[in-house]
Scaffold this motif. Structure first.
Motif, PDB file in Angstrom:
ATOM      1  N   ARG A 144       5.251   0.249  -2.630  1.00 16.22           N
ATOM      2  CA  ARG A 144       6.030   1.097  -1.718  1.00 16.22           C
ATOM      3  C   ARG A 144       7.435   1.190  -2.282  1.00 16.22           C
ATOM      4  O   ARG A 144       7.802   0.444  -3.212  1.00 16.22           O
ATOM      5  N   ALA A 147       9.982  -2.027  -3.355  1.00 16.59           N
ATOM      6  CA  ALA A 147       9.142  -3.222  -3.468  1.00 16.59           C
ATOM      7  C   ALA A 147       9.662  -4.207  -4.501  1.00 16.59           C
ATOM      8  O   ALA A 147       9.331  -5.392  -4.467  1.00 16.59           O
ATOM      9  N   VAL A 283       3.843  -5.586  -4.621  1.00 13.94           N
ATOM     10  CA  VAL A 283       3.547  -5.362  -3.205  1.00 13.94           C
ATOM     11  C   VAL A 283       4.098  -6.510  -2.364  1.00 13.94           C
ATOM     12  O   VAL A 283       3.613  -7.645  -2.486  1.00 13.94           O
ATOM     13  N   PRO A 284       5.096  -6.263  -1.517  1.00 12.58           N
ATOM     14  CA  PRO A 284       5.508  -7.287  -0.547  1.00 12.58           C
ATOM     15  C   PRO A 284       4.354  -7.587   0.409  1.00 12.58           C
ATOM     16  O   PRO A 284       3.557  -6.701   0.736  1.00 12.58           O
ATOM     17  N   TYR A 288       2.746  -2.986   6.212  1.00  7.53           N
ATOM     18  CA  TYR A 288       3.198  -1.639   5.846  1.00  7.53           C
ATOM     19  C   TYR A 288       3.149  -1.424   4.331  1.00  7.53           C
ATOM     20  O   TYR A 288       2.763  -0.352   3.855  1.00  7.53           O
ATOM     21  N   SER A 289       3.539  -2.456   3.583  1.00  9.42           N
ATOM     22  CA  SER A 289       3.508  -2.343   2.120  1.00  9.42           C
ATOM     23  C   SER A 289       2.078  -2.233   1.600  1.00  9.42           C
ATOM     24  O   SER A 289       1.790  -1.453   0.684  1.00  9.42           O
ATOM     25  N   SER A 292       0.667   1.191   2.275  1.00  7.39           N
ATOM     26  CA  SER A 292       1.236   2.151   1.330  1.00  7.39           C
ATOM     27  C   SER A 292       0.616   1.996  -0.057  1.00  7.39           C
ATOM     28  O   SER A 292       0.239   2.978  -0.704  1.00  7.39           O
ATOM     29  N   ALA A 293       0.479   0.748  -0.524  1.00  6.17           N
ATOM     30  CA  ALA A 293      -0.080   0.510  -1.851  1.00  6.17           C
ATOM     31  C   ALA A 293      -1.538   0.932  -1.939  1.00  6.17           C
ATOM     32  O   ALA A 293      -2.008   1.385  -2.994  1.00  6.17           O
TER      33      ALA A 293
END
Length: 377
Positions: A144, A147, A283-284, A288-289, A292-293
């Motif tokens: 995202r 990141a 990727v955190p 949400y991350s 998104s990924a």
């Protein structure tokens, strides 16, 4: 004494020599010039490639040089050609064929390069002489926005420097902050540095040693990024021709290439993905991350041969198992929170330099693995 790794040019034709020297300059190779067969034979066996002008072709064949694996015969397309084609297989006394260039560099069945028609093919042949195995490419993309892809890219380039590798850091994300900010080399005056905006129309071969003269540098790391300001190219994806030319140049001219990529799949970005030995998705470890990924990883697996996920902060968020299972990508690293990183970035210190930094240790492992994989080639 002539350097043993210089290409030999054997010709007494001034016009042909001028053209050949221009092409060797474009290929960034050093040469030895011999205007007669006697001088050519003195360095014949020490030259990795021999380029023979049509004016000396017959005389050299008559002199009976020892077999050579790489010989090219060159003529102007409106000038005198060799009396007969220098085809492999003619081994009559005094008539040994000179041309033994690799098959993929032969522009015609008769084995003769004609100028200017075959200039591009001849530059490729000249460049191939000094080619090492192309440098490995490791690309980094954020799962995202924000990141930490640029931060990891900077860390990998510093790991390359610690390993003693000449490293190219290519910032291919036109909308990112740029890894040069983390390295502290973003203070050079814009007019004193080369940026992607100067190269968007670039096609064909571009010697790295010529390009790097205009790039900001940190130790052994050359950084190509985007000029800051109001350039008309600002925010636009890289043209595929520029991406190919620069990546090819960096792979030929350095030991390691690190690419900081945008979250897109435009043709220019695909060039980097297709040539990457490794693609790292940062990727955190939060919902949400990961969501998104997950929108990008299927396409990443199509474009690249090896994709790994670098999870940040899993100890306080989702587990690495949940992240990798959701994304369908193998784990590259589980990076814990790094004490002092925020403070270092806030005061402008270069991150990932401290030997106890988890980010630096992971970057060192990645670079060491890439070097081991490439060494046998």
């Amino acid at each position: 004494m002539d350097a043993p790794q210089r290409t030999l040019i054997a010709t007494a034709d001034p016009a042909l020599l001028d053209d050949l020297l221009r092409l060797t300059a474009a290929a960034a190779v050093e040469v030895t010039v011999a205007p007669d067969p006697e001088q050519a034979l003195r360095v014949w066996n020490r030259s990795p490639l021999v380029v023979v002008g049509a004016d000396l072709d017959r005389a050299l064949r008559a002199a009976g040089p020892p077999p050579h694996p790489r010989v090219a015969v060159v003529s102007h397309d409106d000038g005198p050609a060799p009396e007969r084609a220098a085809l492999p297989g003619h081994d009559a006394p005094g008539d040994r064929p000179l041309h033994q260039a690799p098959e993929h560099h032969r522009p015609r069945r008769d084995g003769v390069y004609l100028l200017p028609r075959d200039e591009a093919a001849l530059v490729d042949l000249l460049s191939s002489v000094t080619d090492r195995a192309p440098a490995p490419v490791v690309s980094v993309v954020g799962g995202r926005g924000g990141a930490g892809a640029s931060l990891l890219s900077a860390a990998l380039s510093l790991a390359g420097e610690r390993a003693g590798l000449a490293t190219a850091l290519l910032d291919a994300d036109p909308l990112g902050c740029g890894p040069d900010v983390y390295l502290g080399c973003d203070h050079a005056a814009p007019q004193a540095r080369t940026g992607w905006g100067d190269l968007v129309r670039q096609r064909g071969r571009l010697p790295w040693r010529t390009l790097r003269d205009g790039l900001p540098r940190v130790g052994r790391v050359d950084v190509l990024t985007w000029a800051r300001g109001t350039s008309t190219e600002q925010g636009r994806p890289l043209p595929v021709g520029a991406a190919r030319a620069v990546l090819d140049s960096a792979r030929r001219g350095t030991d390691l290439v690190v690419a900081d990529l945008p979250r897109s799949f435009d043709p220019g970005t695909a060039v980097f993905l297709n040539h990457s030995a490794l693609v790292l998705v940062v990727v955190p470890a939060d919902v949400y991350s990961v969501v998104s990924a997950a929108r990008m990883t299927p396409r990443l697996r199509q474009e690249a041969t090896r994709v790994r996920v670098v999870v940040r902060g899993a100890r306080g968020g989702l587990s690495t198992g949940v992240v990798t299972t959701t994304l369908g990508v193998e784990l590259g690293a589980d990076l814990p929170p790094e004490p002092g990183l925020s403070r270092a970035l806030r005061v402008g210190e270069v991150p990932a330099r401290h030997p106890r930094s988890p980010l630096a240790r992971y970057a060192d492992r990645v670079v060491a693995a890439l070097v081991r994989e490439e060494r046998p080639r």
